[in-house]
Design a protein around this motif. Structure first.
Motif, PDB file in Angstrom:
ATOM      1  N   GLU A 100      60.342  61.247  19.362  1.00 42.28           N
ATOM      2  CA  GLU A 100      60.174  60.338  18.227  1.00 42.28           C
ATOM      3  C   GLU A 100      60.936  59.059  18.520  1.00 42.28           C
ATOM      4  OE1 GLU A 100      61.001  59.977  13.425  1.00 42.28           O
ATOM      5  OE2 GLU A 100      61.377  61.872  14.450  1.00 42.28           O
ATOM      6  N   LEU A 101      60.197  57.941  18.606  1.00 44.16           N
ATOM      7  CA  LEU A 101      60.778  56.625  18.829  1.00 44.16           C
ATOM      8  C   LEU A 101      60.604  55.773  17.593  1.00 44.16           C
ATOM      9  CD1 LEU A 101      59.350  55.924  22.409  1.00 44.16           C
ATOM     10  CD2 LEU A 101      61.646  56.711  21.850  1.00 44.16           C
ATOM     11  N   GLU A 102      61.515  54.805  17.422  1.00 41.94           N
ATOM     12  CA  GLU A 102      61.433  53.872  16.297  1.00 41.94           C
ATOM     13  C   GLU A 102      61.540  52.468  16.840  1.00 41.94           C
ATOM     14  OE1 GLU A 102      63.455  54.511  12.359  1.00 41.94           O
ATOM     15  OE2 GLU A 102      64.554  52.703  12.992  1.00 41.94           O
ATOM     16  N   LEU A 112      64.920  34.954   8.805  1.00 37.46           N
ATOM     17  CA  LEU A 112      64.282  36.263   8.702  1.00 37.46           C
ATOM     18  C   LEU A 112      63.293  36.283   7.565  1.00 37.46           C
ATOM     19  CD1 LEU A 112      64.105  39.172   9.708  1.00 37.46           C
ATOM     20  CD2 LEU A 112      65.968  39.752   8.114  1.00 37.46           C
ATOM     21  N   ASN A 113      62.087  36.672   7.894  1.00 33.13           N
ATOM     22  CA  ASN A 113      61.014  36.682   6.890  1.00 33.13           C
ATOM     23  C   ASN A 113      60.685  38.101   6.451  1.00 33.13           C
ATOM     24  OD1 ASN A 113      58.914  35.805   5.251  1.00 33.13           O
ATOM     25  ND2 ASN A 113      57.432  35.785   6.925  1.00 33.13           N
ATOM     26  N   SER A 114      60.523  39.072   7.419  1.00 34.08           N
ATOM     27  CA  SER A 114      60.184  40.448   7.063  1.00 34.08           C
ATOM     28  C   SER A 114      60.565  41.375   8.195  1.00 34.08           C
ATOM     29  CB  SER A 114      58.693  40.585   6.757  1.00 34.08           C
ATOM     30  OG  SER A 114      57.924  40.313   7.919  1.00 34.08           O
ATOM     31  N   ILE A 115      60.649  42.721   7.858  1.00 31.59           N
ATOM     32  CA  ILE A 115      60.954  43.762   8.839  1.00 31.59           C
ATOM     33  C   ILE A 115      59.884  44.847   8.717  1.00 31.59           C
ATOM     34  CG2 ILE A 115      62.611  45.485   9.586  1.00 31.59           C
ATOM     35  CD1 ILE A 115      64.821  43.748   8.444  1.00 31.59           C
ATOM     36  N   THR A 116      59.383  45.317   9.885  1.00 31.68           N
ATOM     37  CA  THR A 116      58.419  46.427   9.925  1.00 31.68           C
ATOM     38  C   THR A 116      58.984  47.504  10.843  1.00 31.68           C
ATOM     39  OG1 THR A 116      56.526  44.974   9.560  1.00 31.68           O
ATOM     40  CG2 THR A 116      56.072  47.139  10.512  1.00 31.68           C
ATOM     41  N   ILE A 117      58.967  48.765  10.362  1.00 30.90           N
ATOM     42  CA  ILE A 117      59.421  49.893  11.161  1.00 30.90           C
ATOM     43  C   ILE A 117      58.181  50.645  11.655  1.00 30.90           C
ATOM     44  CG2 ILE A 117      60.760  52.015  11.219  1.00 30.90           C
ATOM     45  CD1 ILE A 117      62.448  49.528  10.927  1.00 30.90           C
ATOM     46  N   MET A 118      58.078  50.816  13.005  1.00 32.23           N
ATOM     47  CA  MET A 118      56.963  51.572  13.606  1.00 32.23           C
ATOM     48  C   MET A 118      57.514  52.871  14.170  1.00 32.23           C
ATOM     49  SD  MET A 118      54.957  48.418  15.406  1.00 32.23           S
ATOM     50  CE  MET A 118      56.409  47.381  15.360  1.00 32.23           C
ATOM     51  N   LYS A 119      57.065  53.984  13.565  1.00 30.90           N
ATOM     52  CA  LYS A 119      57.441  55.308  14.046  1.00 30.90           C
ATOM     53  C   LYS A 119      56.417  55.744  15.095  1.00 30.90           C
ATOM     54  CE  LYS A 119      60.894  56.364  11.145  1.00 30.90           C
ATOM     55  NZ  LYS A 119      62.243  56.787  11.575  1.00 30.90           N
ATOM     56  N   VAL A 120      56.836  55.931  16.342  1.00 25.32           N
ATOM     57  CA  VAL A 120      55.935  56.298  17.440  1.00 25.32           C
ATOM     58  C   VAL A 120      56.297  57.711  17.887  1.00 25.32           C
ATOM     59  CG1 VAL A 120      55.077  55.712  19.717  1.00 25.32           C
ATOM     60  CG2 VAL A 120      55.765  53.889  18.155  1.00 25.32           C
ATOM     61  N   LEU A 121      55.366  58.671  17.698  1.00 26.62           N
ATOM     62  CA  LEU A 121      55.560  60.049  18.135  1.00 26.62           C
ATOM     63  C   LEU A 121      54.781  60.266  19.434  1.00 26.62           C
ATOM     64  CD1 LEU A 121      56.100  60.100  14.946  1.00 26.62           C
ATOM     65  CD2 LEU A 121      55.751  62.555  15.148  1.00 26.62           C
ATOM     66  N   VAL A 122      55.530  60.525  20.506  1.00 27.65           N
ATOM     67  CA  VAL A 122      54.934  60.680  21.835  1.00 27.65           C
ATOM     68  C   VAL A 122      54.922  62.161  22.200  1.00 27.65           C
ATOM     69  CG1 VAL A 122      55.050  60.026  24.249  1.00 27.65           C
ATOM     70  CG2 VAL A 122      55.802  58.405  22.493  1.00 27.65           C
ATOM     71  N   LEU A 170      65.746  55.705  20.083  1.00 30.25           N
ATOM     72  CA  LEU A 170      65.310  57.083  20.267  1.00 30.25           C
ATOM     73  C   LEU A 170      65.816  57.890  19.078  1.00 30.25           C
ATOM     74  CD1 LEU A 170      64.043  59.341  21.996  1.00 30.25           C
ATOM     75  CD2 LEU A 170      66.262  59.578  23.129  1.00 30.25           C
ATOM     76  N   ILE A 171      64.903  58.422  18.264  1.00 30.83           N
ATOM     77  CA  ILE A 171      65.286  59.123  17.038  1.00 30.83           C
ATOM     78  C   ILE A 171      65.480  60.609  17.309  1.00 30.83           C
ATOM     79  CG2 ILE A 171      64.631  59.620  14.651  1.00 30.83           C
ATOM     80  CD1 ILE A 171      65.277  56.656  15.317  1.00 30.83           C
ATOM     81  N   ASN A 172      64.524  61.252  18.006  1.00 28.01           N
ATOM     82  CA  ASN A 172      64.610  62.697  18.184  1.00 28.01           C
ATOM     83  C   ASN A 172      63.766  63.107  19.396  1.00 28.01           C
ATOM     84  OD1 ASN A 172      65.263  65.406  17.633  1.00 28.01           O
ATOM     85  ND2 ASN A 172      63.367  65.686  16.466  1.00 28.01           N
ATOM     86  N   VAL A 173      64.220  64.194  20.069  1.00 30.64           N
ATOM     87  CA  VAL A 173      63.482  64.793  21.180  1.00 30.64           C
ATOM     88  C   VAL A 173      63.393  66.286  20.914  1.00 30.64           C
ATOM     89  CG1 VAL A 173      63.387  65.246  23.639  1.00 30.64           C
ATOM     90  CG2 VAL A 173      64.261  63.051  22.822  1.00 30.64           C
TER      91      VAL A 173
END
Length: 717
Positions: A685-687, A698-708, A642-645
């Motif tokens: 804001e969720l990450e 470990l091959n790769s990392i993806t960050i998904m920013k989800v704004l609800v 949880l990034i921000n509310v």
């Protein structure tokens, strides 16, 4: 010795006959019962005369078979009406009270099933009720278990108490053409032709077309006339002459008399008699022709002007009055039948019936059954003023006109005692001395004496009887209200229905009552759909937003937002919602320990935007992650933060990461789920960090920013 031998023979014959009757009943029991079953199936009654159920070759079965036939008929009839009762209840239709007459099995089965359906819809226990008998308890349980899956048939709708189905009056929506009338029927309707007399409705032409009475033989033109069709009617044109002394009327096409005196005609013909009449002193020849007197067995033919012999069909003879009557061959001497046979007279003929015993009122003589004249020997029960009339095998007491014989006494003939059979329908019979009178019941009036009771149309006589709609029925009327109104307790006036307060969640957002109806209202940013649903206006799709070219337009329920994606340092913007790691930046900082690109550095950032209502069913999936291109040697791991509310309404948000959950499924995919209730007017804001491993490396990392975005409106379903 001869007399004693005859008595022994007769006793022996009677014993043989009685034994054969008993054996016939036992051997034909199945046939007797089958006859009763067929009667119940064919007529749905057991009122058929018992004697008519016995075939000609089984007359010796006697009364035993008759009773067995009637018992089997009643048993099958009871099963039939029980099934009818169950069908009515399982179709959620009311148990028809009119079927109570002598059909109690229908009511019992229907009511037991209906009780079970009510218990099932009330979510009660479906175990049999102790006070019910075994069969009713079984029907109660079966119908209770089926109650949840029962719905109304097509053409019916559920009643207000959600327990029964009632018929839909399709005629209220005027489904028929303007030239036809609509008649409502149970579960459907039908269109009735509304054409004038002499016309019929043509489906092919869609209009009223003339009926050709001549082609269809629906005319009353007599012999010698030709039928000519006319619009809406027809006329008869005479084609044959009228005979001596008559001529055809050109208008009516009928034969009218010719005044021979005015035309000085005095020729009567050979078969006619000519008469003269003298007036005063001066003799004037008044021409009058009359038919000749025909002899016995002849009848005058006015058309041909001659006497002709009366021809009767076989088995009939002509009387002195010129009528054909049946010849009683059985009254001839000698009889046309054998001595061991009984002669039965029939219209135009007779039949011989083999018999071994004589019926009541007959006596055996020389193997023949001879009639006993009860009137002659005084063996009758007629009391004065009745007179005894002998008949073959019996007698009857004849009373004077206007009287009938009851229990050996002549009493007034009460024509009304046998019910209302002598009077027309919808009337009551009232006995009078020597006669009777017919009085129409309430709601009807007599058109002609003892002829027809016509319904009184109260709606036409008093148009203001009902406030809105008056429906005339046979013998009465009833009032109806327009859609959106309900009949008051006075059964005449109507009141408006407040549909908004009567029906929960009638509108998805807000309901406003109107006269006879209602309307649904949606908040700003929504349009009304299908009368009650609020459909969000997607400003981003239709282009009514004011976002910049590089911004992401996010559609919300009732509004929209413009979001500008800012990529982190070292990333390039791809499209409006993706940031990929820059290859050039990685090359420039490959020697920098803190900034160089490694497997721990995310390969890309993906920005997603979700708009949901606050009160949704939980748990609910709101975001799905798919990795269809990964192989079997790869696997994924997900981490939710949880990034921000942003609580712009109260700033009292209590949202934590526990309100959400990442749920993995299959080897590479995952769901983002909502677990707890969310307050409206919040931006969360969720990450989601997704790590991809190949052979556990470990091959790769993806960050998904989800704004609800949590909407402010809570719509009803």
């Amino acid at each position: 010795m001869c007399t004693f031998s005859r008595i022994v023979i007769l006793f022996f014959l009677r014993s043989i006959v009685n034994q054969s009757i008993t054996d016939a009943f036992r051997n034909n029991a199945d046939e007797c019962c089958e006859t009763g079953r067929i009667e119940a199936e064919r007529t749905k009654t057991c009122n058929m005369a018992l004697q008519s159920l016995i075939t000609e070759h089984n007359k010796n079965i006697s009364t035993n078979c008759l009773f067995l036939t009637h018992i089997c008929c009643l048993s099958n009839l009871r099963s039939y009406f029980c099934e009818e009762g169950l069908k009515s209840a399982l179709r959620l239709l009311p148990c028809n009270q009119k079927k109570l007459d002598s059909k109690d099995s229908y009511q019992i089965c229907c009511k037991c099933c209906e009780l079970g359906i009510r218990a099932g819809r009330d979510k009660a226990d479906c175990e049999p009720v102790a006070v019910l008998d075994e069969r009713c308890g079984e029907q109660f349980t079966n119908c209770c278990l089926k109650a949840k899956s029962l719905n109304c048939d097509m053409g019916f709708q559920m009643d207000d108490d959600h327990q029964r189905c009632r018929d839909i009056n399709e005629c209220l929506s005027n489904p028929c053409p303007n030239t036809m009338q609509c008649e409502n029927t149970p579960g459907s309707f039908r269109c009735i032709e509304g054409c004038e007399h002499g016309y019929t409705w043509s489906i092919k032409h869609g209009a009223c077309r003339d009926i050709d009475e001549c082609a269809l033989n629906k005319h009353n033109c007599i012999f010698g006339h030709r039928c000519e069709n006319m619009p809406g009617s027809y006329r008869c044109i005479r084609e044959r002459n009228c005979g001596t002394g008559y001529q055809v009327d050109p208008v009516t096409q009928t034969c009218v008399d010719v005044d021979e005196c005015e035309q000085d005609i005095d020729e009567c013909g050979q078969v006619m008699i000519y008469y003269y009449n003298r007036i005063g002193e001066k003799a004037r020849a008044l021409s009058k022709c009359a038919p000749q007197n025909c002899t016995s067995g002849e009848k005058f033919n006015a058309f041909h002007g001659r006497c002709e012999k009366i021809q009767c069909r076989s088995g009939f003879s002509v009387t002195s009055l010129g009528k054909c009557v049946d010849v009683n061959e059985c009254g001839q001497n000698p009889s046309p039948c054998k001595r061991s046979e009984r002669c039965d007279n029939t219209p135009g003929s007779y039949r011989c019936v083999q018999t071994f015993t004589c019926a009541s009122g007959l006596q055996m003589k020389d193997l023949e059954c001879l009639d006993i004249d009860e009137c002659a020997i005084g063996n009758h029960t007629c009391l004065s003023p009745a007179t005894c009339k002998n008949t073959y095998g019996s007698f009857y007491c004849q009373c004077p006109t206007g009287f009938v014989s009851k229990h050996g006494t002549c009493v007034d003939d009460d024509e009304c005692a046998g019910g209302n059979l002598v009077c027309p329908i919808n009337s009551l019979c009232r006995n009078t001395p020597g006669s009777y009178a017919c009085d129409c019941i309430s709601g009807y009036k007599m058109i002609a004496e003892r002829a027809f009771c016509e319904d009184i149309n109260e709606c036409e006589i008093s148009p203001n009887t009902c406030e809105q709609r008056c429906i005339n029925v046979q013998g009465s009327y009833y009032c109806l209200c327009n859609e959106g109104y309900r009949l008051n307790s006075d059964k005449q006036t109507c009141r408006d229905l407040d549909e908004c307060s009567m029906i929960d969640n009638l509108c998805q957002y807000h309901c406003v009552n109107t006269l006879g109806s209602y309307k649904c209202i949606c908040p700003s940013g929504f349009t009304i759909e299908r009368g009650r649903h609020c459909q969000d206006i997607d400003e981003c799709q239709i282009g009514t937003h004011n976002c910049l070219v590089n911004d992401v337009c996010v559609n919300l329920h009732g509004e929209f937002r413009c979001y500008s994606v800012q990529c982190p340092q070292g990333y390039e913007k791809i499209a409006n919602n993706r940031c990929h790691l820059s290859t050039q930046w990685c090359n420039e900082h490959q020697n920098d320990t803190n900034l160089r690109c490694t497997n721990d550095k995310p390969m890309k950032y993906v920005y997603s935007f979700i708009s949901i209502p606050a009160k949704i069913r939980r748990p609910t999936e709101i975001f799905r992650i798919r990795n269809s291109q990964l192989n079997i040697n790869q696997h994924t791991e997900f981490d939710l933060r949880l990034i921000n509310v942003n609580d712009s309404h109260k700033n009292l948000s209590q949202i934590t990461v526990d309100n959400f959950q990442i749920k993995s499924f299959s080897p590479h995919n995952a769901y983002l789920m909502v677990l707890k209730e969310l307050s409206p007017l919040q931006e969360i804001e969720l990450e989601i960090q997704m790590k991809i491993f190949t052979n556990k490396i470990l091959n790769s990392i993806t960050i998904m920013k989800v704004l609800v975005y949590i909407n402010q409106y809570n719509f009803y379903p």
